[in-house]
Design a protein around this motif. Sequence first.
Motif, PDB file in Angstrom:
ATOM      1  N   SER A  21      51.619  57.748 111.730  1.00 48.80           N
ATOM      2  CA  SER A  21      50.980  58.064 113.000  1.00 48.80           C
ATOM      3  C   SER A  21      51.243  56.953 114.033  1.00 48.80           C
ATOM      4  O   SER A  21      51.578  57.235 115.173  1.00 48.80           O
ATOM      5  CB  SER A  21      49.477  58.240 112.786  1.00 48.80           C
ATOM      6  N   ASP A  22      51.122  55.707 113.599  1.00 45.11           N
ATOM      7  CA  ASP A  22      51.414  54.592 114.503  1.00 45.11           C
ATOM      8  C   ASP A  22      52.896  54.567 114.866  1.00 45.11           C
ATOM      9  O   ASP A  22      53.251  54.346 116.026  1.00 45.11           O
ATOM     10  CB  ASP A  22      51.016  53.253 113.868  1.00 45.11           C
ATOM     11  N   SER A  23      53.757  54.830 113.870  1.00 42.54           N
ATOM     12  CA  SER A  23      55.193  54.870 114.143  1.00 42.54           C
ATOM     13  C   SER A  23      55.517  55.980 115.139  1.00 42.54           C
ATOM     14  O   SER A  23      56.331  55.802 116.045  1.00 42.54           O
ATOM     15  CB  SER A  23      55.981  55.076 112.853  1.00 42.54           C
ATOM     16  N   GLN A  24      54.883  57.121 114.956  1.00 42.18           N
ATOM     17  CA  GLN A  24      55.093  58.245 115.883  1.00 42.18           C
ATOM     18  C   GLN A  24      54.628  57.878 117.291  1.00 42.18           C
ATOM     19  O   GLN A  24      55.317  58.170 118.271  1.00 42.18           O
ATOM     20  CB  GLN A  24      54.347  59.489 115.389  1.00 42.18           C
ATOM     21  N   ARG A  25      53.484  57.237 117.389  1.00 42.15           N
ATOM     22  CA  ARG A  25      52.974  56.813 118.701  1.00 42.15           C
ATOM     23  C   ARG A  25      53.941  55.855 119.384  1.00 42.15           C
ATOM     24  O   ARG A  25      54.191  55.965 120.582  1.00 42.15           O
ATOM     25  CB  ARG A  25      51.604  56.151 118.546  1.00 42.15           C
ATOM     26  N   ILE A  26      54.494  54.937 118.615  1.00 40.72           N
ATOM     27  CA  ILE A  26      55.440  53.965 119.167  1.00 40.72           C
ATOM     28  C   ILE A  26      56.714  54.674 119.619  1.00 40.72           C
ATOM     29  O   ILE A  26      57.197  54.463 120.738  1.00 40.72           O
ATOM     30  CB  ILE A  26      55.745  52.847 118.145  1.00 40.72           C
ATOM     31  N   LEU A  27      57.257  55.520 118.748  1.00 40.80           N
ATOM     32  CA  LEU A  27      58.476  56.239 119.088  1.00 40.80           C
ATOM     33  C   LEU A  27      58.267  57.130 120.309  1.00 40.80           C
ATOM     34  O   LEU A  27      59.120  57.178 121.214  1.00 40.80           O
ATOM     35  CB  LEU A  27      58.957  57.059 117.886  1.00 40.80           C
ATOM     36  N   ASP A  28      57.140  57.824 120.367  1.00 42.35           N
ATOM     37  CA  ASP A  28      56.824  58.645 121.532  1.00 42.35           C
ATOM     38  C   ASP A  28      56.735  57.790 122.801  1.00 42.35           C
ATOM     39  O   ASP A  28      57.210  58.197 123.865  1.00 42.35           O
ATOM     40  CB  ASP A  28      55.507  59.403 121.336  1.00 42.35           C
ATOM     41  N   SER A  29      56.144  56.626 122.689  1.00 42.34           N
ATOM     42  CA  SER A  29      56.027  55.736 123.849  1.00 42.34           C
ATOM     43  C   SER A  29      57.397  55.246 124.309  1.00 42.34           C
ATOM     44  O   SER A  29      57.662  55.161 125.511  1.00 42.34           O
ATOM     45  CB  SER A  29      55.121  54.549 123.528  1.00 42.34           C
ATOM     46  N   ILE A  30      58.278  54.939 123.362  1.00 39.39           N
ATOM     47  CA  ILE A  30      59.640  54.525 123.723  1.00 39.39           C
ATOM     48  C   ILE A  30      60.356  55.679 124.424  1.00 39.39           C
ATOM     49  O   ILE A  30      61.018  55.496 125.446  1.00 39.39           O
ATOM     50  CB  ILE A  30      60.421  54.035 122.483  1.00 39.39           C
ATOM     51  N   ARG A  31      60.203  56.888 123.879  1.00 44.65           N
ATOM     52  CA  ARG A  31      60.823  58.063 124.511  1.00 44.65           C
ATOM     53  C   ARG A  31      60.296  58.259 125.929  1.00 44.65           C
ATOM     54  O   ARG A  31      61.053  58.569 126.845  1.00 44.65           O
ATOM     55  CB  ARG A  31      60.530  59.311 123.679  1.00 44.65           C
ATOM     56  N   ARG A  32      58.996  58.097 126.104  1.00 44.16           N
ATOM     57  CA  ARG A  32      58.405  58.262 127.435  1.00 44.16           C
ATOM     58  C   ARG A  32      58.932  57.201 128.407  1.00 44.16           C
ATOM     59  O   ARG A  32      59.196  57.493 129.576  1.00 44.16           O
ATOM     60  CB  ARG A  32      56.888  58.187 127.361  1.00 44.16           C
ATOM     61  N   LEU A  33      59.078  55.982 127.927  1.00 43.63           N
ATOM     62  CA  LEU A  33      59.594  54.898 128.764  1.00 43.63           C
ATOM     63  C   LEU A  33      61.044  55.177 129.169  1.00 43.63           C
ATOM     64  O   LEU A  33      61.405  55.036 130.346  1.00 43.63           O
ATOM     65  CB  LEU A  33      59.484  53.560 128.036  1.00 43.63           C
ATOM     66  N   VAL A  34      61.866  55.601 128.219  1.00 43.86           N
ATOM     67  CA  VAL A  34      63.262  55.922 128.531  1.00 43.86           C
ATOM     68  C   VAL A  34      63.318  57.083 129.520  1.00 43.86           C
ATOM     69  O   VAL A  34      64.083  57.054 130.495  1.00 43.86           O
ATOM     70  CB  VAL A  34      64.064  56.220 127.245  1.00 43.86           C
ATOM     71  N   ARG A  35      62.495  58.109 129.296  1.00 45.43           N
ATOM     72  CA  ARG A  35      62.455  59.244 130.225  1.00 45.43           C
ATOM     73  C   ARG A  35      62.023  58.791 131.617  1.00 45.43           C
ATOM     74  O   ARG A  35      62.621  59.173 132.625  1.00 45.43           O
ATOM     75  CB  ARG A  35      61.504  60.332 129.702  1.00 45.43           C
ATOM     76  N   PHE A  36      61.007  57.942 131.695  1.00 40.83           N
ATOM     77  CA  PHE A  36      60.533  57.394 132.966  1.00 40.83           C
ATOM     78  C   PHE A  36      61.677  56.689 133.699  1.00 40.83           C
ATOM     79  O   PHE A  36      61.893  56.894 134.889  1.00 40.83           O
ATOM     80  CB  PHE A  36      59.369  56.429 132.701  1.00 40.83           C
ATOM     81  N   LEU A  37      62.431  55.861 132.969  1.00 40.29           N
ATOM     82  CA  LEU A  37      63.544  55.127 133.579  1.00 40.29           C
ATOM     83  C   LEU A  37      64.652  56.067 134.040  1.00 40.29           C
ATOM     84  O   LEU A  37      65.180  55.924 135.143  1.00 40.29           O
ATOM     85  CB  LEU A  37      64.090  54.082 132.600  1.00 40.29           C
ATOM     86  N   ARG A  38      64.990  57.050 133.221  1.00 41.91           N
ATOM     87  CA  ARG A  38      66.039  58.012 133.600  1.00 41.91           C
ATOM     88  C   ARG A  38      65.640  58.823 134.823  1.00 41.91           C
ATOM     89  O   ARG A  38      66.426  58.983 135.752  1.00 41.91           O
ATOM     90  CB  ARG A  38      66.336  58.972 132.447  1.00 41.91           C
ATOM     91  N   ILE A  39      64.436  59.363 134.821  1.00 42.92           N
ATOM     92  CA  ILE A  39      63.963  60.186 135.940  1.00 42.92           C
ATOM     93  C   ILE A  39      63.930  59.368 137.222  1.00 42.92           C
ATOM     94  O   ILE A  39      64.384  59.822 138.281  1.00 42.92           O
ATOM     95  CB  ILE A  39      62.577  60.793 135.631  1.00 42.92           C
ATOM     96  N   ASN A  40      63.427  58.150 137.145  1.00 44.75           N
ATOM     97  CA  ASN A  40      63.349  57.313 138.337  1.00 44.75           C
ATOM     98  C   ASN A  40      64.722  56.845 138.796  1.00 44.75           C
ATOM     99  O   ASN A  40      64.967  56.696 139.996  1.00 44.75           O
ATOM    100  CB  ASN A  40      62.407  56.134 138.104  1.00 44.75           C
ATOM    101  N   ASP A  41      65.643  56.626 137.859  1.00 48.17           N
ATOM    102  CA  ASP A  41      67.009  56.258 138.219  1.00 48.17           C
ATOM    103  C   ASP A  41      67.660  57.417 138.988  1.00 48.17           C
ATOM    104  O   ASP A  41      68.266  57.218 140.029  1.00 48.17           O
ATOM    105  CB  ASP A  41      67.811  55.902 136.965  1.00 48.17           C
ATOM    106  N   ARG A  42      67.500  58.631 138.459  1.00 45.84           N
ATOM    107  CA  ARG A  42      68.049  59.816 139.134  1.00 45.84           C
ATOM    108  C   ARG A  42      67.432  60.009 140.513  1.00 45.84           C
ATOM    109  O   ARG A  42      68.134  60.319 141.476  1.00 45.84           O
ATOM    110  CB  ARG A  42      67.825  61.068 138.285  1.00 45.84           C
TER     111      ARG A  42
END
Length: 167
Positions: A7-28
């Motif tokens: 569950s903690d690993s999933q939370r971390i991985l989800d947070s990393i995915r959200r951060l990468v998505r945030f960076l990609r969307i804002n870059d675009r």
Amino acid sequence: CRGAAMSDSQRILDSIRRLVRFLRINDRASQTQVGLSGAQLFVLQELGRTPALSLSDLAQRTMTDQSSVSVVVTRLVDAGFVTRDRDANDGRRLVLNLTPNGRAVLKRAPIAPQERIIDALERLSAQDRKRFADVFVRLVEQIGEGGGTVPMIEFDDARGKRIKSPE
């Protein structure tokens, strides 16, 4: 206990995915709005805040190494948004400044995503920031990405594209 770790690993991985998505969307969004990558916008905004920075000072303020910020600065100079000038007080020193086109772009530019991340990190307590940094660095090292120079964050669609100065 394994379920909690997953569950903690999933939370971390989800947070990393959200951060990468945030960076990609804002870059675009930055590319669409002002024709700059997030990294270019981050550098431009720092130069807008503090004119006449040396490359070394700019690297420190953008929390990256000199060679990485130099690549971004060169693109901005080539596009006519930044100039390299001799320091008025020390002719041996080169300083970076925004051009009128660079200032015009900044007026209509969104906030660089890196700024939002830095602001969020600064709101953490010093103890939480240190703990997060220690653990995150260890994680990155364990996946084999712990060494070498780290470029500024730019995504594939930003690489190699020449930015154009507005007419």
